[in-house]
Motif scaffolding. Structure first.
Motif, PDB file in Angstrom:
ATOM      1  N   GLY A  52      -2.905  14.560   6.855  1.00 32.91           N
ATOM      2  CA  GLY A  52      -2.604  15.012   5.502  1.00 32.91           C
ATOM      3  C   GLY A  52      -2.750  13.951   4.431  1.00 32.91           C
ATOM      4  O   GLY A  52      -2.492  14.223   3.261  1.00 32.91           O
ATOM      5  N   LYS A  53      -3.184  12.744   4.768  1.00 30.70           N
ATOM      6  CA  LYS A  53      -3.344  11.673   3.783  1.00 30.70           C
ATOM      7  C   LYS A  53      -4.818  11.367   3.598  1.00 30.70           C
ATOM      8  O   LYS A  53      -5.572  11.280   4.574  1.00 30.70           O
ATOM      9  CB  LYS A  53      -2.613  10.413   4.235  1.00 30.70           C
ATOM     10  N   ASN A  54      -5.230  11.186   2.341  1.00 30.42           N
ATOM     11  CA  ASN A  54      -6.632  10.860   2.107  1.00 30.42           C
ATOM     12  C   ASN A  54      -6.841   9.613   1.250  1.00 30.42           C
ATOM     13  O   ASN A  54      -7.978   9.206   1.035  1.00 30.42           O
ATOM     14  CB  ASN A  54      -7.390  12.054   1.528  1.00 30.42           C
ATOM     15  N   VAL A  55      -5.763   9.000   0.763  1.00 31.20           N
ATOM     16  CA  VAL A  55      -5.920   7.784  -0.038  1.00 31.20           C
ATOM     17  C   VAL A  55      -4.667   6.923   0.064  1.00 31.20           C
ATOM     18  O   VAL A  55      -3.556   7.449   0.218  1.00 31.20           O
ATOM     19  CB  VAL A  55      -6.230   8.118  -1.522  1.00 31.20           C
ATOM     20  N   ASN A  56      -4.862   5.621   0.013  1.00 28.25           N
ATOM     21  CA  ASN A  56      -3.783   4.645  -0.081  1.00 28.25           C
ATOM     22  C   ASN A  56      -4.016   3.872  -1.373  1.00 28.25           C
ATOM     23  O   ASN A  56      -4.944   3.064  -1.459  1.00 28.25           O
ATOM     24  CB  ASN A  56      -3.802   3.675   1.118  1.00 28.25           C
ATOM     25  N   TRP A  57      -3.206   4.159  -2.385  1.00 29.37           N
ATOM     26  CA  TRP A  57      -3.365   3.508  -3.691  1.00 29.37           C
ATOM     27  C   TRP A  57      -2.782   2.108  -3.669  1.00 29.37           C
ATOM     28  O   TRP A  57      -1.747   1.864  -3.050  1.00 29.37           O
ATOM     29  CB  TRP A  57      -2.691   4.337  -4.774  1.00 29.37           C
ATOM     30  N   MET A  58      -3.432   1.216  -4.397  1.00 24.13           N
ATOM     31  CA  MET A  58      -3.012  -0.177  -4.507  1.00 24.13           C
ATOM     32  C   MET A  58      -2.906  -0.544  -5.984  1.00 24.13           C
ATOM     33  O   MET A  58      -2.773   0.341  -6.824  1.00 24.13           O
ATOM     34  CB  MET A  58      -4.003  -1.069  -3.767  1.00 24.13           C
ATOM     35  N   LEU A  87     -19.059  13.593  -7.448  1.00 22.60           N
ATOM     36  CA  LEU A  87     -18.411  14.469  -6.481  1.00 22.60           C
ATOM     37  C   LEU A  87     -17.809  13.559  -5.431  1.00 22.60           C
ATOM     38  O   LEU A  87     -18.529  12.768  -4.807  1.00 22.60           O
ATOM     39  CB  LEU A  87     -19.423  15.431  -5.842  1.00 22.60           C
ATOM     40  N   ALA A  88     -16.502  13.617  -5.258  1.00 20.80           N
ATOM     41  CA  ALA A  88     -15.807  12.832  -4.235  1.00 20.80           C
ATOM     42  C   ALA A  88     -15.524  13.739  -3.047  1.00 20.80           C
ATOM     43  O   ALA A  88     -14.858  14.763  -3.193  1.00 20.80           O
ATOM     44  CB  ALA A  88     -14.505  12.264  -4.794  1.00 20.80           C
ATOM     45  N   VAL A  89     -16.051  13.378  -1.886  1.00 23.91           N
ATOM     46  CA  VAL A  89     -15.817  14.109  -0.648  1.00 23.91           C
ATOM     47  C   VAL A  89     -14.983  13.179   0.225  1.00 23.91           C
ATOM     48  O   VAL A  89     -15.467  12.142   0.675  1.00 23.91           O
ATOM     49  CB  VAL A  89     -17.136  14.490   0.055  1.00 23.91           C
ATOM     50  N   THR A  90     -13.719  13.557   0.427  1.00 27.82           N
ATOM     51  CA  THR A  90     -12.748  12.646   1.014  1.00 27.82           C
ATOM     52  C   THR A  90     -12.138  13.231   2.275  1.00 27.82           C
ATOM     53  O   THR A  90     -11.605  14.337   2.258  1.00 27.82           O
ATOM     54  CB  THR A  90     -11.629  12.349  -0.015  1.00 27.82           C
ATOM     55  N   GLY A  91     -12.208  12.462   3.365  1.00 28.13           N
ATOM     56  CA  GLY A  91     -11.601  12.871   4.619  1.00 28.13           C
ATOM     57  C   GLY A  91     -10.101  12.639   4.603  1.00 28.13           C
ATOM     58  O   GLY A  91      -9.584  11.843   3.820  1.00 28.13           O
ATOM     59  N   SER A  92      -9.386  13.338   5.489  1.00 24.16           N
ATOM     60  CA  SER A  92      -7.931  13.215   5.603  1.00 24.16           C
ATOM     61  C   SER A  92      -7.538  12.929   7.040  1.00 24.16           C
ATOM     62  O   SER A  92      -8.175  13.415   7.971  1.00 24.16           O
ATOM     63  CB  SER A  92      -7.237  14.506   5.173  1.00 24.16           C
ATOM     64  N   ILE A  93      -6.481  12.159   7.199  1.00 23.19           N
ATOM     65  CA  ILE A  93      -5.853  11.942   8.497  1.00 23.19           C
ATOM     66  C   ILE A  93      -4.367  12.218   8.315  1.00 23.19           C
ATOM     67  O   ILE A  93      -3.729  11.619   7.442  1.00 23.19           O
ATOM     68  CB  ILE A  93      -6.074  10.504   9.020  1.00 23.19           C
ATOM     69  N   MET A 151       0.827  -1.181   0.000  1.00 21.91           N
ATOM     70  CA  MET A 151       0.000   0.000   0.000  1.00 21.91           C
ATOM     71  C   MET A 151       0.870   1.241   0.000  1.00 21.91           C
ATOM     72  O   MET A 151       1.875   1.289   0.667  1.00 21.91           O
ATOM     73  CB  MET A 151      -0.864   0.028   1.249  1.00 21.91           C
ATOM     74  N   ARG A 152       0.407   2.252  -0.746  1.00 25.35           N
ATOM     75  CA  ARG A 152       1.151   3.499  -0.798  1.00 25.35           C
ATOM     76  C   ARG A 152       0.269   4.617  -0.297  1.00 25.35           C
ATOM     77  O   ARG A 152      -0.904   4.680  -0.607  1.00 25.35           O
ATOM     78  CB  ARG A 152       1.565   3.775  -2.237  1.00 25.35           C
ATOM     79  N   ASN A 153       0.840   5.506   0.493  1.00 23.11           N
ATOM     80  CA  ASN A 153       0.123   6.688   0.954  1.00 23.11           C
ATOM     81  C   ASN A 153       0.404   7.815  -0.011  1.00 23.11           C
ATOM     82  O   ASN A 153       1.525   8.277  -0.105  1.00 23.11           O
ATOM     83  CB  ASN A 153       0.589   7.101   2.354  1.00 23.11           C
ATOM     84  N   VAL A 154      -0.622   8.231  -0.736  1.00 18.31           N
ATOM     85  CA  VAL A 154      -0.484   9.309  -1.701  1.00 18.31           C
ATOM     86  C   VAL A 154      -1.699  10.203  -1.556  1.00 18.31           C
ATOM     87  O   VAL A 154      -2.819   9.718  -1.469  1.00 18.31           O
ATOM     88  CB  VAL A 154      -0.424   8.762  -3.154  1.00 18.31           C
ATOM     89  N   ILE A 155      -1.486  11.479  -1.548  1.00 16.63           N
ATOM     90  CA  ILE A 155      -2.608  12.410  -1.474  1.00 16.63           C
ATOM     91  C   ILE A 155      -3.349  12.354  -2.789  1.00 16.63           C
ATOM     92  O   ILE A 155      -2.758  12.408  -3.856  1.00 16.63           O
ATOM     93  CB  ILE A 155      -2.125  13.834  -1.158  1.00 16.63           C
ATOM     94  N   HIS A 176      -8.081   0.961  -3.992  1.00 21.11           N
ATOM     95  CA  HIS A 176      -7.547   1.892  -3.003  1.00 21.11           C
ATOM     96  C   HIS A 176      -8.399   1.874  -1.738  1.00 21.11           C
ATOM     97  O   HIS A 176      -9.486   1.295  -1.731  1.00 21.11           O
ATOM     98  CB  HIS A 176      -7.457   3.314  -3.575  1.00 21.11           C
ATOM     99  N   THR A 177      -7.875   2.497  -0.693  1.00 24.66           N
ATOM    100  CA  THR A 177      -8.619   2.710   0.549  1.00 24.66           C
ATOM    101  C   THR A 177      -8.479   4.182   0.932  1.00 24.66           C
ATOM    102  O   THR A 177      -7.637   4.901   0.389  1.00 24.66           O
ATOM    103  CB  THR A 177      -8.080   1.839   1.705  1.00 24.66           C
ATOM    104  N   HIS A 178      -9.309   4.597   1.876  1.00 26.48           N
ATOM    105  CA  HIS A 178      -9.236   5.959   2.412  1.00 26.48           C
ATOM    106  C   HIS A 178      -9.119   5.867   3.932  1.00 26.48           C
ATOM    107  O   HIS A 178      -9.963   5.231   4.571  1.00 26.48           O
ATOM    108  CB  HIS A 178     -10.485   6.758   2.036  1.00 26.48           C
ATOM    109  N   PRO A 179      -8.102   6.493   4.530  1.00 27.45           N
ATOM    110  CA  PRO A 179      -7.939   6.398   5.978  1.00 27.45           C
ATOM    111  C   PRO A 179      -9.115   6.972   6.765  1.00 27.45           C
ATOM    112  O   PRO A 179      -9.417   6.499   7.857  1.00 27.45           O
ATOM    113  CB  PRO A 179      -6.650   7.162   6.270  1.00 27.45           C
TER     114      PRO A 179
END
Length: 161
Positions: A144-150, A136-142, A1-5, A82-85
């Motif tokens: 500073g990260k909002n997605v983990n690409w796979m 419309l994608a409304v994405t939370g952040s933890i 898994m990669r943490n990418v904004i 992908h996942t979202h934290p």
């Protein structure tokens, strides 16, 4: 898994100054980001299959910990797994789309549908084979990260309905 904004956050950096003034005391006032003042971006080939356009709507800020972007998928285009934290909500605006949670069947989504992607749940989303789809994608952040690409999904996974 990669943490990418998610690319929408990067694209929204120019609007960050307006967002950071929200709730900053009695001198705070409404801010308007004018339509057409934020640049569209192509969805990176590393994270998307097919043609995808990302139109930023608002950036995450210290007062609102979500970002928003309109994402348009051309027919057959889709995200990688992908996942979202902190989770993500998708509001389908136009077209017909598909989404899948790992280990579950592919679901068809249409205008007005709202998809909740819980934190850390592996999934993908995109357009149906014959029509474009915008959500419309409304994405939370933890932190500073909002997605983990796979990995990218296969054509077989995409077509499994």
């Amino acid at each position: 898994m990669r943490n990418v904004i998610f690319p929408s956050v990067v694209c929204c950096a120019a609007a960050g100054a307006a967002g950071s003034q929200q709730g900053s005391g009695s001198a705070a006032s409404q801010q308007i980001v004018r339509a057409g003042t934020q640049l569209s971006a192509a969805g990176p080939d590393e994270y998307f299959t097919g043609r995808v356009r990302i139109d930023p709507v608002w950036p995450s800020s210290e007062t609102i910990n979500t970002s928003g972007a309109n994402v348009t998928f051309e027919p057959g285009a889709r995200s990688a797994w992908h996942t979202h934290p902190a989770g993500q909500r998708l509001v389908v605006l136009s077209g017909v789309g598909l989404t899948q949670e790992w280990g579950k069947p592919v679901e068809t989504i249409r205008p007005g549908d709202v998809v909740w992607c819980p934190p850390r749940v592996k999934h993908w989303h995109g357009a149906a084979p014959g029509t474009a789809m915008t959500h419309l994608a409304v994405t939370g952040s933890i932190d500073g990260k909002n997605v983990n690409w796979m990995e990218k999904g296969s054509d077989e996974q995409y077509g499994a309905r």
